[in-house]
Design a protein around this motif. Sequence first.
Motif, PDB file in Angstrom:
ATOM      1  N   TYR A 161       4.426   6.461   4.208  1.00 30.43           N
ATOM      2  CA  TYR A 161       3.580   5.351   4.356  1.00 30.43           C
ATOM      3  C   TYR A 161       2.510   5.329   3.755  1.00 30.43           C
ATOM      4  CZ  TYR A 161       6.795   4.853   8.482  1.00 30.43           C
ATOM      5  OH  TYR A 161       7.846   4.749   9.106  1.00 30.43           O
ATOM      6  N   ARG A 162       2.126   4.081   3.127  1.00 33.77           N
ATOM      7  CA  ARG A 162       0.801   4.021   2.482  1.00 33.77           C
ATOM      8  C   ARG A 162       0.172   2.461   3.028  1.00 33.77           C
ATOM      9  NH1 ARG A 162      -0.400   8.336   1.258  1.00 33.77           N
ATOM     10  NH2 ARG A 162       0.201   9.046  -1.002  1.00 33.77           N
ATOM     11  N   TYR A 163      -1.021   2.567   3.359  1.00 31.34           N
ATOM     12  CA  TYR A 163      -1.675   1.321   4.127  1.00 31.34           C
ATOM     13  C   TYR A 163      -2.619   0.832   3.000  1.00 31.34           C
ATOM     14  CZ  TYR A 163       0.562   3.357   8.204  1.00 31.34           C
ATOM     15  OH  TYR A 163       1.497   3.886   9.078  1.00 31.34           O
ATOM     16  N   ALA A 165      -3.661  -2.451   0.029  1.00 34.56           N
ATOM     17  CA  ALA A 165      -3.066  -3.262  -1.187  1.00 34.56           C
ATOM     18  C   ALA A 165      -2.946  -2.233  -2.186  1.00 34.56           C
ATOM     19  CB  ALA A 165      -3.858  -4.563  -1.495  1.00 34.56           C
ATOM     20  N   LEU A 167      -2.734   1.243  -4.565  1.00 34.14           N
ATOM     21  CA  LEU A 167      -1.909   2.523  -4.609  1.00 34.14           C
ATOM     22  C   LEU A 167      -2.953   3.455  -5.566  1.00 34.14           C
ATOM     23  CD1 LEU A 167       2.015   1.888  -4.784  1.00 34.14           C
ATOM     24  CD2 LEU A 167       0.417   2.691  -2.857  1.00 34.14           C
ATOM     25  N   GLN A 172       3.965   5.225  -7.325  1.00 32.36           N
ATOM     26  CA  GLN A 172       4.527   3.897  -7.654  1.00 32.36           C
ATOM     27  C   GLN A 172       5.145   3.383  -6.330  1.00 32.36           C
ATOM     28  OE1 GLN A 172       7.555   4.030 -10.508  1.00 32.36           O
ATOM     29  NE2 GLN A 172       8.330   2.109 -10.349  1.00 32.36           N
ATOM     30  N   ALA A 173       4.899   2.264  -6.009  1.00 28.67           N
ATOM     31  CA  ALA A 173       5.524   1.648  -4.684  1.00 28.67           C
ATOM     32  C   ALA A 173       7.103   1.486  -4.883  1.00 28.67           C
ATOM     33  CB  ALA A 173       4.991   0.263  -4.174  1.00 28.67           C
ATOM     34  N   ALA A 175       9.168  -0.006  -2.357  1.00 26.15           N
ATOM     35  CA  ALA A 175       9.444  -0.843  -1.460  1.00 26.15           C
ATOM     36  C   ALA A 175       8.229  -1.150  -0.652  1.00 26.15           C
ATOM     37  CB  ALA A 175      10.729  -0.223  -0.709  1.00 26.15           C
ATOM     38  N   VAL A 176       8.205  -2.267  -0.235  1.00 29.53           N
ATOM     39  CA  VAL A 176       7.216  -2.631   0.692  1.00 29.53           C
ATOM     40  C   VAL A 176       7.911  -3.201   1.966  1.00 29.53           C
ATOM     41  CG1 VAL A 176       5.309  -4.250   1.303  1.00 29.53           C
ATOM     42  CG2 VAL A 176       5.661  -3.515  -1.068  1.00 29.53           C
ATOM     43  N   VAL A 177       7.384  -2.465   3.047  1.00 25.92           N
ATOM     44  CA  VAL A 177       8.097  -2.791   4.223  1.00 25.92           C
ATOM     45  C   VAL A 177       7.005  -3.088   5.561  1.00 25.92           C
ATOM     46  CG1 VAL A 177       9.800  -1.779   6.357  1.00 25.92           C
ATOM     47  CG2 VAL A 177      10.128  -1.344   3.763  1.00 25.92           C
ATOM     48  N   ASP A 178       7.242  -3.932   6.079  1.00 23.97           N
ATOM     49  CA  ASP A 178       6.295  -4.372   7.363  1.00 23.97           C
ATOM     50  C   ASP A 178       6.757  -3.314   8.469  1.00 23.97           C
ATOM     51  OD1 ASP A 178       5.321  -6.703   6.056  1.00 23.97           O
ATOM     52  OD2 ASP A 178       6.700  -7.833   7.057  1.00 23.97           O
ATOM     53  N   SER A 179       5.451  -2.667   9.048  1.00 27.06           N
ATOM     54  CA  SER A 179       5.954  -2.006  10.152  1.00 27.06           C
ATOM     55  C   SER A 179       5.059  -2.538  11.298  1.00 27.06           C
ATOM     56  CB  SER A 179       5.270  -0.639   9.854  1.00 27.06           C
ATOM     57  OG  SER A 179       3.980  -0.706   9.658  1.00 27.06           O
TER      58      SER A 179
END
Length: 180
Positions: A161-163, A165, A167, A172-173, A175-179
Amino acid sequence: MQPLKATEFKIGITADLHQWRTFVAIAELGSLTRAALFLDSNQSLLSRQLNALERECGARLFNRTGRGVELSEVGSRLFPQVKTLLMDAELLENEIRGEAREPSGRVTVGVLPSIGLHLIRRMFGEMRKRLPAVSLKVFEGSSGQVEEWLADARVDIAILYRYGAALPLHEQALAVVDSY
């Protein structure tokens, strides 16, 4: 016409490339413990292999320190040649197996337990369909453990998990998933 003659190679100490792979892992990681984790082995086996290799070479390859091991003078001289030998052997093996055309081998993934169950099952299924010659090995651990495994090269990929904007540059991202 000259008589046919084969090239004569005298190979003794370099015949067992697995011992030299162990040598490179220990040298790069600076620790038998970290090398054992990386090679999916145990520390006592690596220690015995290293002792046997040093006996065959007739010289110390490492100096033992309180914090691990460092290459000795002889080990430092041999390291670049051994690494080149192993890279050449890997290229040859890839060519023989045709891996230059189809990816194969093992990919080690580090994940958090909270996302591992859901993600890994799907990842295994997709890998089996798309890349049957690739195998997955999964380590589950806390965020700190997974970060450490990635830094020590114990895992090839870490899913964390990364919080925020931005990195870090080396990440490298995927995926971006809402938590929630």
